[in-house]
Design an enzyme around this catalytic site. Sequence first.
Site, PDB file in Angstrom:
ATOM      1  N   CYS A   2       0.771  -1.455  -0.005  1.00 19.23           N
ATOM      2  CA  CYS A   2      -0.110   0.217   0.067  1.00 19.23           C
ATOM      3  C   CYS A   2       0.802   1.222   0.432  1.00 19.23           C
ATOM      4  O   CYS A   2       1.955   1.336   0.417  1.00 19.23           O
ATOM      5  CB  CYS A   2      -0.714   0.634   0.914  1.00 19.23           C
ATOM      6  SG  CYS A   2      -1.689  -1.331   1.413  1.00 19.23           S
ATOM      7  N   ARG A  27       5.625  -0.087  -5.762  1.00 20.95           N
ATOM      8  CA  ARG A  27       5.536  -1.095  -4.889  1.00 20.95           C
ATOM      9  C   ARG A  27       4.612  -2.586  -4.765  1.00 20.95           C
ATOM     10  O   ARG A  27       4.010  -3.456  -4.309  1.00 20.95           O
ATOM     11  CB  ARG A  27       5.336  -0.244  -3.318  1.00 20.95           C
ATOM     12  CG  ARG A  27       5.976   0.401  -2.995  1.00 20.95           C
ATOM     13  CD  ARG A  27       5.100   2.179  -2.136  1.00 20.95           C
ATOM     14  NE  ARG A  27       4.746   1.804  -1.173  1.00 20.95           N
ATOM     15  CZ  ARG A  27       4.881   1.489   0.349  1.00 20.95           C
ATOM     16  NH1 ARG A  27       6.681   2.172  -0.428  1.00 20.95           N
ATOM     17  NH2 ARG A  27       4.724   1.712   0.930  1.00 20.95           N
ATOM     18  N   TRP A  75      -3.461  -2.733  -1.600  1.00 21.03           N
ATOM     19  CA  TRP A  75      -2.662  -3.911  -1.619  1.00 21.03           C
ATOM     20  C   TRP A  75      -3.488  -4.562  -1.150  1.00 21.03           C
ATOM     21  O   TRP A  75      -3.527  -4.894   0.143  1.00 21.03           O
ATOM     22  CB  TRP A  75      -1.333  -4.140  -1.645  1.00 21.03           C
ATOM     23  CG  TRP A  75      -0.054  -5.178  -2.320  1.00 21.03           C
ATOM     24  CD1 TRP A  75      -0.052  -5.429  -3.016  1.00 21.03           C
ATOM     25  CD2 TRP A  75      -0.222  -6.613  -0.959  1.00 21.03           C
ATOM     26  NE1 TRP A  75       0.334  -7.218  -3.581  1.00 21.03           N
ATOM     27  CE2 TRP A  75       0.445  -7.368  -2.062  1.00 21.03           C
ATOM     28  CE3 TRP A  75      -0.409  -6.493  -0.211  1.00 21.03           C
ATOM     29  CZ2 TRP A  75       0.729  -8.836  -2.153  1.00 21.03           C
ATOM     30  CZ3 TRP A  75       0.508  -8.010   0.845  1.00 21.03           C
ATOM     31  CH2 TRP A  75       0.958  -8.771  -0.846  1.00 21.03           C
ATOM     32  N   ASN A 100      -2.246   2.141   5.641  1.00 18.56           N
ATOM     33  CA  ASN A 100      -1.172   1.189   5.515  1.00 18.56           C
ATOM     34  C   ASN A 100      -0.976   0.074   6.438  1.00 18.56           C
ATOM     35  O   ASN A 100      -0.590   0.279   7.157  1.00 18.56           O
ATOM     36  CB  ASN A 100       0.316   1.453   4.809  1.00 18.56           C
ATOM     37  CG  ASN A 100       0.298   1.938   3.589  1.00 18.56           C
ATOM     38  OD1 ASN A 100      -0.841   2.362   3.386  1.00 18.56           O
ATOM     39  ND2 ASN A 100       1.236   2.865   2.985  1.00 18.56           N
ATOM     40  N   GLY A 101      -0.554  -0.981   7.056  1.00 20.89           N
ATOM     41  CA  GLY A 101      -0.802  -1.953   7.284  1.00 20.89           C
ATOM     42  C   GLY A 101      -1.938  -3.469   8.041  1.00 20.89           C
ATOM     43  O   GLY A 101      -2.757  -3.227   7.227  1.00 20.89           O
ATOM     44  N   GLU A 483      18.211 -17.700  -7.120  1.00 22.60           N
ATOM     45  CA  GLU A 483      18.440 -16.061  -7.518  1.00 22.60           C
ATOM     46  C   GLU A 483      17.570 -16.382  -8.824  1.00 22.60           C
ATOM     47  O   GLU A 483      16.228 -15.686  -9.363  1.00 22.60           O
ATOM     48  CB  GLU A 483      19.293 -15.151  -7.517  1.00 22.60           C
ATOM     49  CG  GLU A 483      18.687 -13.995  -7.598  1.00 22.60           C
ATOM     50  CD  GLU A 483      17.426 -13.295  -6.667  1.00 22.60           C
ATOM     51  OE1 GLU A 483      17.215 -13.817  -6.282  1.00 22.60           O
ATOM     52  OE2 GLU A 483      17.621 -12.015  -7.158  1.00 22.60           O
ATOM     53  N   LYS A 487      13.904 -15.145 -10.216  1.00 24.70           N
ATOM     54  CA  LYS A 487      12.896 -13.756 -11.121  1.00 24.70           C
ATOM     55  C   LYS A 487      12.545 -14.814 -11.875  1.00 24.70           C
ATOM     56  O   LYS A 487      11.580 -14.078 -12.181  1.00 24.70           O
ATOM     57  CB  LYS A 487      14.631 -13.811 -11.975  1.00 24.70           C
ATOM     58  CG  LYS A 487      15.703 -12.534 -11.036  1.00 24.70           C
ATOM     59  CD  LYS A 487      14.642 -11.208 -10.810  1.00 24.70           C
ATOM     60  CE  LYS A 487      14.298 -11.308  -9.477  1.00 24.70           C
ATOM     61  NZ  LYS A 487      15.480 -10.973  -8.773  1.00 24.70           N
ATOM     62  N   GLU A 490       9.213 -15.220 -10.694  1.00 28.85           N
ATOM     63  CA  GLU A 490       8.360 -14.045 -10.329  1.00 28.85           C
ATOM     64  C   GLU A 490       7.519 -13.001 -11.827  1.00 28.85           C
ATOM     65  O   GLU A 490       6.809 -12.209 -11.350  1.00 28.85           O
ATOM     66  CB  GLU A 490       8.826 -12.869  -9.430  1.00 28.85           C
ATOM     67  CG  GLU A 490       9.938 -12.624  -9.645  1.00 28.85           C
ATOM     68  CD  GLU A 490      10.526 -12.263  -8.145  1.00 28.85           C
ATOM     69  OE1 GLU A 490       9.364 -10.937  -7.200  1.00 28.85           O
ATOM     70  OE2 GLU A 490      12.295 -11.517  -8.707  1.00 28.85           O
ATOM     71  N   HIS A 506      19.150 -37.499  -5.510  1.00 25.56           N
ATOM     72  CA  HIS A 506      17.921 -37.145  -4.361  1.00 25.56           C
ATOM     73  C   HIS A 506      16.579 -37.050  -4.558  1.00 25.56           C
ATOM     74  O   HIS A 506      16.199 -36.792  -3.379  1.00 25.56           O
ATOM     75  CB  HIS A 506      18.990 -36.727  -3.115  1.00 25.56           C
ATOM     76  CG  HIS A 506      20.141 -37.422  -3.177  1.00 25.56           C
ATOM     77  ND1 HIS A 506      20.372 -38.817  -2.732  1.00 25.56           N
ATOM     78  CD2 HIS A 506      21.019 -36.422  -3.142  1.00 25.56           C
ATOM     79  CE1 HIS A 506      21.714 -38.439  -2.182  1.00 25.56           C
ATOM     80  NE2 HIS A 506      21.667 -37.084  -2.887  1.00 25.56           N
ATOM     81  N   LYS A 606       6.594  -4.575  -4.085  1.00 22.26           N
ATOM     82  CA  LYS A 606       7.684  -4.243  -4.028  1.00 22.26           C
ATOM     83  C   LYS A 606       9.236  -4.337  -2.344  1.00 22.26           C
ATOM     84  O   LYS A 606       9.439  -4.478  -2.242  1.00 22.26           O
ATOM     85  CB  LYS A 606       8.483  -2.760  -4.656  1.00 22.26           C
ATOM     86  CG  LYS A 606       9.788  -2.216  -4.419  1.00 22.26           C
ATOM     87  CD  LYS A 606      10.627  -3.045  -5.314  1.00 22.26           C
ATOM     88  CE  LYS A 606      12.057  -2.874  -5.443  1.00 22.26           C
ATOM     89  NZ  LYS A 606      12.536  -3.993  -5.745  1.00 22.26           N
TER      90      LYS A 606
HETATM   91  C1  F6R Z   1      12.346 -10.497  -5.502  1.00 26.00           C
HETATM   92  C2  F6R Z   1      12.324  -9.601  -3.902  1.00 26.00           C
HETATM   93  C3  F6R Z   1      11.770 -10.489  -3.270  1.00 26.00           C
HETATM   94  C4  F6R Z   1      12.496  -9.255  -1.709  1.00 26.00           C
HETATM   95  C5  F6R Z   1      11.988  -9.761  -0.448  1.00 26.00           C
HETATM   96  C6  F6R Z   1      12.712  -8.503   0.413  1.00 26.00           C
HETATM   97  O1  F6R Z   1      13.203 -10.265  -6.617  1.00 26.00           O
HETATM   98  O2  F6R Z   1      12.361  -8.612  -4.779  1.00 26.00           O
HETATM   99  O3  F6R Z   1      11.909 -11.759  -3.063  1.00 26.00           O
HETATM  100  O4  F6R Z   1      14.097  -9.502  -2.200  1.00 26.00           O
HETATM  101  O5  F6R Z   1      10.932  -9.285  -0.855  1.00 26.00           O
HETATM  102  O6  F6R Z   1      12.371  -7.710   0.150  1.00 26.00           O
HETATM  103  P1  F6R Z   1      13.919  -6.394   1.103  1.00 26.00           P
HETATM  104  O7  F6R Z   1      15.511  -6.593   0.385  1.00 26.00           O
HETATM  105  O8  F6R Z   1      12.993  -4.633   1.161  1.00 26.00           O
HETATM  106  O9  F6R Z   1      13.450  -6.336   2.549  1.00 26.00           O
END
Ligand code: F6R
Length: 611
Positions: A2, A27, A75, A100-101, A483, A487, A490, A506, A606
């Site tokens: 949010c 975000r 959100w 927010n929250g 990673e 990527k 997502e 395994h 985000k």
């Molecule tokens: C994936 C991504 C998320 C963040 C995670 C932690 O591309 O961006 O997995 O890495 O939500 O976020 P931060 O780093 O802001 O604590």
Amino acid sequence: MCGIVGAIAPRDVTPILIEGLRRLEYRGYDSTGVALVDGNGQLALRRAVGKVARLEEKLTAAPCSGAIGIAHSRWATHGGVTEANAHPHVSGGRIAVIHNGIIENYEPLRAELLERGYVFQSETDTEVIAHLIHDCAKTAGDLTRAVQQAVARLTGAYAIVVFDAQVPDRIVVARIASPLVIGLGEGENFVASDVQALLPETRRFIFLEEGDVADIRRDTVEIFNQQGEAVTRPEHVSSLSADAVERGEYAHYMLKEIYEQPRAIADTLSERIVGDHVLEAAFGPKAATILPQVMQVHIVACGTSYHAGLVARYYLEQGARIPCTVEVASEYRYRNPVVSPNTLFLAISQSGETADTLAALREAKKLGYVATAAICNVPESSLVREADLSLMTRAGPEVGVASTKAFTTQLAALSLLGLAVAQRRGIDRRITALYARQIRSLPEMVEHTLKLDAQIKVWAEQFADKHHALFLGRGPSYPIALEGALKLKEISYIHAEAYPAGELKHGPLALVDDDMPVIAVAPNDRLLEKLKSNLQEVRARGARLFVFADPNTGFEPGDGIEIMTMPDHIEPLQSPLLYTIPLQLLAYHVAVLRGTDVDQPRNLAKSVTVE
Ligand code: F6R
């Protein structure tokens, strides 16, 4: 997650609110809304499901304007994605609230308010706040006091922004565990959940602390702490530029951010390595007393930042010869951990506001660590303000939801931490000098690696129609495989898994067939021959192999196996960071081919400021 924007000014604030929402789009959100007090003193409310552009359409169809207003991007947490659930929420046609929250005790409060005759229009926890403030305002005689009384009854996390259309001379805000920043103007003031929203209007900011309530008028800002005492909070001048979030010539923010990596890594290293030496002061004024005591590190983070932590374990164990453990924050905070003496607690986070990581840091502070530290991209974040030591990644604002430059700058910062600890531990100076040189050449090496982009785009075509993909790596390349898989899943929505290649037999080998592309991360390190044997097992099951490898690793392209050759002379310390680049590009191009929303993938936010 949010987003919040609010403004009180001697002009129409609608454009400020809409621009603020647009700047918070990165975000992630699913609906938006705005509330203003119009020229007739009436509360005007417009809300829309979907993007900010949908809200703008509503404002064009039914225009409204006003000198005091609040706006929100939601959100969904409590209640579905509907216009009725979008914020602002209104009570009695006068009290408007954005939030927010999550309010944990909203159910008993809702029951109580229903009994007192309030009618609910939404399924949200936020509407409870609107009615509660309205109820308190009937006796408090003043909006600020009403908000103080109302928030005293809330449990959970919140940043709330409120106005009363009957007294449109102020906006009142309150926060616990959710960020909120006041922007200071000349004869006008603003509020937002993130400085990004307000940069076109001001660079002067006040960050509210836990439990603060603030009364914001055109010419004044009064802040009260949780005990209701008037307090002053320092003013900060942000060095961020308003256009740092523009996309420029790039089709997507993610691509722009991938290409910004040489600059971002250079900035992260800049002035922190002098000659062959890491300057400990980069970690903060307490570093010189804390670092000599560190005998062990426990790293906690989420998502991509967690993957950076898994790589850091190699920097700290192999480079600095101290034990290092790594854990996801959402597990750590409920685990009741046993802390060994002289352990440094290290939280890694792009945003510095991730609820689980922040809660883990707060928990850690009670547990007897030698100190807490943060590696973070947002200097004003809660994480940085609360940790004893911090090292800022200087990636600049990251808008794409999928983390790219934030991750590689975290790796750069973590390599500095490894080197700083190695220096303190008295590791041979010739070795630490070698590490320093390898770290310093990273930006240039990333520049070379980006030249693979055109070839990767061609590879991407072979993934676009797939439903699954398997990523393999060993040693520090395993977190890079994780990673790469994250990527791809997502942003392209292809199901992707990563395994340490030695684990294949395994279990996961059962999944492998000619419809499962397998991506291998194959630097020329001491595990190369082991990895090759694992890849033989995969080939034998008919899978198509895509191998990213150093030159001279002996891989031959052929039937069912494609090789992408990385630049020359990659050292083991550099390979995790450099091998990340082609995996980011692969995910990007596959997502573009599949037509997904690259910068704002479905269901993701985000900055995850709720648990
Ligand atoms: C994936 C991504 C998320 C963040 C995670 C932690 O591309 O961006 O997995 O890495 O939500 O976020 P931060 O780093 O802001 O604590």
